[in-house]
Write an enzyme that holds these catalytic residues in place. Structure first.
Site, PDB file in Angstrom:
ATOM      1  N   TRP A  13      69.066   4.233  53.711  1.00  0.00           N
ATOM      2  CA  TRP A  13      68.761   5.067  54.797  1.00  0.00           C
ATOM      3  C   TRP A  13      69.954   5.975  55.423  1.00  0.00           C
ATOM      4  O   TRP A  13      71.019   5.329  55.646  1.00  0.00           O
ATOM      5  CB  TRP A  13      68.002   4.407  55.953  1.00  0.00           C
ATOM      6  CG  TRP A  13      67.694   5.652  57.130  1.00  0.00           C
ATOM      7  CD1 TRP A  13      66.724   6.421  57.148  1.00  0.00           C
ATOM      8  CD2 TRP A  13      68.462   6.030  58.140  1.00  0.00           C
ATOM      9  NE1 TRP A  13      66.660   7.218  58.227  1.00  0.00           N
ATOM     10  CE2 TRP A  13      67.826   7.068  58.999  1.00  0.00           C
ATOM     11  CE3 TRP A  13      70.003   5.682  58.647  1.00  0.00           C
ATOM     12  CZ2 TRP A  13      68.456   7.684  59.849  1.00  0.00           C
ATOM     13  CZ3 TRP A  13      70.309   6.460  59.645  1.00  0.00           C
ATOM     14  CH2 TRP A  13      69.613   7.319  60.364  1.00  0.00           C
ATOM     15  N   ASP A  39      57.337  18.415  64.620  1.00  0.00           N
ATOM     16  CA  ASP A  39      57.167  17.086  64.065  1.00  0.00           C
ATOM     17  C   ASP A  39      56.515  16.074  65.045  1.00  0.00           C
ATOM     18  O   ASP A  39      55.696  16.304  65.569  1.00  0.00           O
ATOM     19  CB  ASP A  39      59.115  16.823  64.153  1.00  0.00           C
ATOM     20  CG  ASP A  39      59.377  15.809  63.009  1.00  0.00           C
ATOM     21  OD1 ASP A  39      59.084  14.700  63.089  1.00  0.00           O
ATOM     22  OD2 ASP A  39      59.816  16.441  61.922  1.00  0.00           O
ATOM     23  N   LYS A  97      54.753  18.753  56.809  1.00  0.00           N
ATOM     24  CA  LYS A  97      55.819  17.587  56.440  1.00  0.00           C
ATOM     25  C   LYS A  97      55.078  16.512  56.305  1.00  0.00           C
ATOM     26  O   LYS A  97      54.613  15.907  57.366  1.00  0.00           O
ATOM     27  CB  LYS A  97      56.667  17.727  57.402  1.00  0.00           C
ATOM     28  CG  LYS A  97      57.867  16.862  57.312  1.00  0.00           C
ATOM     29  CD  LYS A  97      59.013  16.707  58.543  1.00  0.00           C
ATOM     30  CE  LYS A  97      59.924  15.519  58.581  1.00  0.00           C
ATOM     31  NZ  LYS A  97      60.928  15.711  59.574  1.00  0.00           N
ATOM     32  N   TRP A  98      55.024  15.456  55.252  1.00  0.00           N
ATOM     33  CA  TRP A  98      54.257  14.322  55.039  1.00  0.00           C
ATOM     34  C   TRP A  98      55.373  13.174  54.924  1.00  0.00           C
ATOM     35  O   TRP A  98      56.066  12.950  53.811  1.00  0.00           O
ATOM     36  CB  TRP A  98      53.389  14.669  53.568  1.00  0.00           C
ATOM     37  CG  TRP A  98      52.852  13.336  52.990  1.00  0.00           C
ATOM     38  CD1 TRP A  98      53.312  11.854  53.405  1.00  0.00           C
ATOM     39  CD2 TRP A  98      51.594  13.221  52.587  1.00  0.00           C
ATOM     40  NE1 TRP A  98      52.256  11.118  52.675  1.00  0.00           N
ATOM     41  CE2 TRP A  98      51.157  12.067  52.294  1.00  0.00           C
ATOM     42  CE3 TRP A  98      50.552  14.083  51.923  1.00  0.00           C
ATOM     43  CZ2 TRP A  98      50.152  11.397  51.610  1.00  0.00           C
ATOM     44  CZ3 TRP A  98      49.491  13.874  51.494  1.00  0.00           C
ATOM     45  CH2 TRP A  98      49.293  12.514  50.972  1.00  0.00           C
ATOM     46  N   ASP A  99      55.413  12.424  56.078  1.00  0.00           N
ATOM     47  CA  ASP A  99      56.352  11.640  56.239  1.00  0.00           C
ATOM     48  C   ASP A  99      55.664  10.068  55.790  1.00  0.00           C
ATOM     49  O   ASP A  99      54.597   9.901  55.780  1.00  0.00           O
ATOM     50  CB  ASP A  99      56.709  11.442  57.708  1.00  0.00           C
ATOM     51  CG  ASP A  99      58.232  11.093  57.808  1.00  0.00           C
ATOM     52  OD1 ASP A  99      58.744  10.384  57.233  1.00  0.00           O
ATOM     53  OD2 ASP A  99      58.924  11.238  58.877  1.00  0.00           O
ATOM     54  N   MET A 100      56.679   9.108  55.732  1.00  0.00           N
ATOM     55  CA  MET A 100      56.125   7.834  55.285  1.00  0.00           C
ATOM     56  C   MET A 100      57.537   6.801  55.593  1.00  0.00           C
ATOM     57  O   MET A 100      58.445   7.001  54.994  1.00  0.00           O
ATOM     58  CB  MET A 100      55.996   7.684  53.726  1.00  0.00           C
ATOM     59  CG  MET A 100      55.327   6.665  53.225  1.00  0.00           C
ATOM     60  SD  MET A 100      56.319   5.088  53.192  1.00  0.00           S
ATOM     61  CE  MET A 100      55.245   4.074  52.477  1.00  0.00           C
ATOM     62  N   ASP A 124      67.742  11.677  56.605  1.00  0.00           N
ATOM     63  CA  ASP A 124      67.738  11.893  58.259  1.00  0.00           C
ATOM     64  C   ASP A 124      69.152  12.241  58.475  1.00  0.00           C
ATOM     65  O   ASP A 124      69.458  12.119  59.504  1.00  0.00           O
ATOM     66  CB  ASP A 124      67.155  10.423  58.597  1.00  0.00           C
ATOM     67  CG  ASP A 124      65.729  10.763  58.695  1.00  0.00           C
ATOM     68  OD1 ASP A 124      65.320  11.742  58.637  1.00  0.00           O
ATOM     69  OD2 ASP A 124      65.126   9.779  59.040  1.00  0.00           O
TER      70      ASP A 124
HETATM   71  C1  GLA Z   1      61.242  10.278  59.908  1.00  0.00           C
HETATM   72  C2  GLA Z   1      61.822  11.650  59.455  1.00  0.00           C
HETATM   73  C3  GLA Z   1      62.459  12.261  60.399  1.00  0.00           C
HETATM   74  C4  GLA Z   1      61.422  12.613  61.620  1.00  0.00           C
HETATM   75  C5  GLA Z   1      61.088  11.244  62.121  1.00  0.00           C
HETATM   76  C6  GLA Z   1      59.624  11.513  63.286  1.00  0.00           C
HETATM   77  O1  GLA Z   1      62.628   9.739  60.635  1.00  0.00           O
HETATM   78  O2  GLA Z   1      62.673  11.294  58.292  1.00  0.00           O
HETATM   79  O3  GLA Z   1      62.742  13.743  60.006  1.00  0.00           O
HETATM   80  O4  GLA Z   1      60.210  13.318  61.167  1.00  0.00           O
HETATM   81  O5  GLA Z   1      60.556  10.621  61.123  1.00  0.00           O
HETATM   82  O6  GLA Z   1      59.514  10.142  63.840  1.00  0.00           O
END
Ligand code: GLA
Length: 748
Positions: free
Chosen positions: A205, A372, A482-485, A554
């Site tokens: 990360w 976000d 924005k599809w996060d995981m 990030d």
């Molecule tokens: C992850 C994403 C970030 C942001 C946070 C929100 O860390 O990579 O860009 O969207 O989640 O909780």
């Protein structure tokens, strides 16, 4: 892509020899007299003729042979195209089937083949494609194991104007008994020597896709994921690079896996220095019960050959991924300059605060506002709300539709963050469906960031999330998602499946993710999707098929981003890399970098901002305005041009350089970044690439030929002498400095 089909697949009936070729590459193999596929050659294009002489059989002590009284024919001695273990080969196989009697011995032999124009689709899986059958040719070879009646369809597609072959495998059970697939490769390729350096993109990360190299050695070297996602740790890509190859010249073989789950890429170097390259789903934790009359299709592996070094390899990947992996409206369309509120506000926002950022964003020329994490459910911190995709009334009392309308009225498009695969135990969804999270019965659940993973191998779960997301997309008329995981999978088990099918869960999960992407991108073709997984934890070719851009990391610090973007560009086009200018001190590194440099790094990506513009000074706002207008002016060149890496940040020379050349070579954008100022340093010139040698390019009111810029180069010497006196002033450059040159050609 051109319409001229230069891809050819020859079949020499007498020698039973296949030769896949275009003007750039050749891939040649034979069918042996007992039906095995023997690899003969892979590399630069060769003329069509019989290459059977490349099969070498020698007697070797302490090996085993196929036929009694024969001391030559051993699979261990031969280079193969889809090997099995235990019938005279001892290296790792491309397939392993456990049969009802417990045996893993199979003997697949050639049954038939078919050569077609174009490229068939892969069932339920993302894959590269063609728009016109003239763009490629496909060979499908069927092998059969007589005892089990299982067939393998090995598919090879060669593209006309790219040095690329794609591979996948389909297993068909035509027998009566269920077979357990324990291992199935998408690609297996035996190369005749081991004279390569292995290059991988690994990290963690915040420092994704760092370039790591080592020499191949006898034994196995591999990268893999066991996390359910492709991972921050290893990207599903490897390059085998000749010892004398560099960025610009020499032979390189690159391979990438179009998949977003557990993978394994390995090179096994045997005792005679044959290198067996294997790409596929990770056999660790995998087993698929293939019932009678069922089939299993593997994801696709991409194989690139370059005789022009790493840049040659990368440019082939970029072209394929940009034009024949990414799809839909946003494949070719210029991406909007966005502003994301995450680093600006984190969870601390209300409607007015968002609107005031959006107003300033509009003033500086930004085009898309992205809200976000934190807008939904009871999401007041990261302990609650995931799974409940309806507006958080506490924060946004007028609803999401009303906020979207306000943003749109300002003149911006509107986008939202989702984390569709996740659930918090503190959520309505969990209270209604406590059995929907992935867990192992009677054992403890393990959280990541206080959240758990929804069981996407269950269609009902995927349908529920689709319906929830659809309602929000409709209500707020979303332009972007924005599809996060944000966590890997643990405690993987699915109570809805038989005990014997538990090795299927990881793959079924990925298929569920693809199904949701497929439903959403089909229903909402105008929405721009950006994938994300705590930054670049799932930056892989599989997701590029659905989402043409990914949040690269990030870590938004410009100096850190030089390495991250440089490594990522090994196979991913810069149009796919989300890159934002953020505030200083940087939130990840606490570093102070000039605003100009932050922009100069982010330009080489899908550009945006991730800071509270209202906290900038008037002077800084003017810089932002000029950055936005620079990007708008050149984004078509940046995204459609050819990208060249020039100086590597991994070389410890305190500098990085790269450039983009427009398809007609009339515009080139060159960037040079200096990490630390040095004193009294050596004279340096930066040789440019990809220009037209005879064009005259204008730069800073002077004219230079492409020829001189590529051979003599631009001067990039740091002018500081290290002493201040009458003739020598203070250095004009500073730490973390950078420069961008735009060259514009006048044709002769
Ligand atoms: C992850 C994403 C970030 C942001 C946070 C929100 O860390 O990579 O860009 O969207 O989640 O909780």
């Amino acid at each position: 892509m051109t319409n001229k089909n230069t891809a050819t697949i020859y079949f020499r009936d007498e020698e039973k020899q296949f030769h896949l070729s275009n003007e750039k590459i050749s891939y040649i193999f034979n069918v042996s007299t007992d039906g095995k596929l023997l690899q003969l050659y892979y590399g630069k294009a060769l003329p069509e003729k019989d290459y059977s002489y490349l099969i070498e059989m020698h007697h070797r002590p302490m090996t085993t042979y196929r036929q009694e009284h024969d001391l030559l024919y051993s699979l261990e001695h031969l280079k193969q195209d889809f090997p099995e273990y235990g019938t005279t080969d001892f290296r790792h196989p491309a397939i392993s089937l456990r049969q009802q009697n417990g045996s893993r011995i199979t003997d697949f032999t050639y049954l038939k083949h078919k050569i077609t124009d174009g490229k068939p689709k892969l069932n339920q899986l993302p894959a590269t494609y063609v728009e016109d059958n003239s763009e490629s040719k496909t060979l499908i070879i069927t092998l059969k194991d007589d005892l089990t009646n299982v067939e393998l369809e090995l598919s090879y597609t060669i593209f006309s104007d790219l040095p690329i072959i794609t591979r996948s495998t389909r297993v068909l059970n035509k027998g009566t008994q269920t077979q357990a697939i324990e291992n199935i490769a998408s690609l297996s390729l035996d190369l005749p020597d081991a004279n390569y350096d292995w290059l991988q993109l690994s990290g963690a990360w915040g420092r994704e896709r760092a370039i790591k190299e080592r020499a191949l050695q006898q034994g196995i070297q591999s990268i893999e994921s066991t996390r359910g996602i492709s991972s921050h740790q290893h990207n599903p890509f490897v390059a085998l690079k000749r010892k004398n190859a560099d960025e610009h010249q020499g032979e390189v073989i690159g391979t990438a896996f179009v998949y977003s789950g557990n993978f394994l890429i390995q090179a096994e170097v045997d005792t005679w220095d044959v290198t067996r390259l294997r790409v596929g789903i990770n056999p660790f934790g995998f087993e698929w019960q293939l019932k009678s009359n069922e089939s299993f299709t593997t994801p696709e592996a991409v194989l690139v050959y370059s005789d022009q070094g790493l840049n040659g390899m990368s440019q082939a990947f970029h072209k394929l991924f940009r034009k024949r992996l990414a799809r839909g409206k946003w494949r070719d369309q210029e991406r909007p300059v966005l502003i994301n509120n995450w680093e600006a506000t984190y969870f601390d926002f209300n409607e007015d605060k968002l609107v005031s950022i959006a107003e300033t964003a509009h003033d500086v020329g930004i085009e898309l506002f992205v809200l976000d994490d934190g807008w939904f459910g009871e999401r007041n911190n990261d302990h609650a709300g995931l799974g409940d995709w309806s507006v958080n009334k506490q924060r946004l009392p007028h609803g999401i539709g009303s906020l979207a309308a306000r943003i749109r009225k300002i003149g911006l498009k509107f986008g939202l963050w989702f984390e569709p695969e996740m659930i918090n135990k503190d959520s309505q969804l969990y209270r209604e469906h406590p059995d929907w999270l992935i867990h192992t019965p009677q054992r403890q659940d393990h959280h990541g960031r206080n959240q758990f993973v929804l069981n996407f191998s269950m269609p009902a779960v995927v349908d529920n999330i689709f319906n929830q997301m659809s309602a929000i997309i409709d209500e707020s008329k979303l332009d972007y998602i924005k599809w996060d995981m944000n966590r890997p999978l643990t405690d993987v088990y699915d109570s809805h499946l038989d005990f014997s099918q538990q090795g299927e869960v990881f793959h079924r999960y990925v298929l569920g993710v693809y199904r949701l992407y497929d439903m959403l991108t089909t229903k909402y073709p105008n929405v721009l999707f950006e994938s994300c997984s705590s930054g670049g934890g799932r930056f892989d070719p599989g997701l590029l098929y659905y989402a043409p851009q990914t949040w690269t990391s990030d870590d938004s610090d410009a100096i850190e981003r030089l390495k991250i973007q440089y490594g990522t560009s090994m196979l991913y086009p810069i149009s796919s890399m989300g890159a934002h200018v953020s505030i200083i001190p940087n939130h990840q590194t606490n570093r102070l970098t000039p605003l100009e440099t932050r922009g100069n790094v982010a330009f080489f990506g899908s550009f945006g901002y991730e800071l509270d513009l209202n906290q900038l000074t008037d002077k800084e706002i003017n810089v932002v305005k000029s950055q936005v207008s620079f990007y708008k002016k050149y984004r078509s060149v940046l995204h459609n041009g050819t990208f060249y890496r020039l100086l590597s940040p991994f070389n410890n020379d305190e500098q990085t350089a790269w450039m983009v050349v427009s398809p007609d070579k009339k515009i080139a954008i060159v960037a040079h970044y200096k990490t630390l100022n040095q004193v009294n340093r050596s004279y340096q010139r930066l040789k440019l690439k990809g220009l037209n040698a005879t064009f005259e390019y204008e730069l800073d009111n002077s004219m230079y030929t492409g020829c001189e810029l590529m051979n003599a180069g631009l001067i990039i010497t740091d002018a500081s002498s290290g002493q201040i006196n009458e003739q020598n002033k203070r250095p004009e450059t500073y730490d973390f400095d950078s420069r961008i040159w735009v060259l514009t050609a006048k044709e002769n």
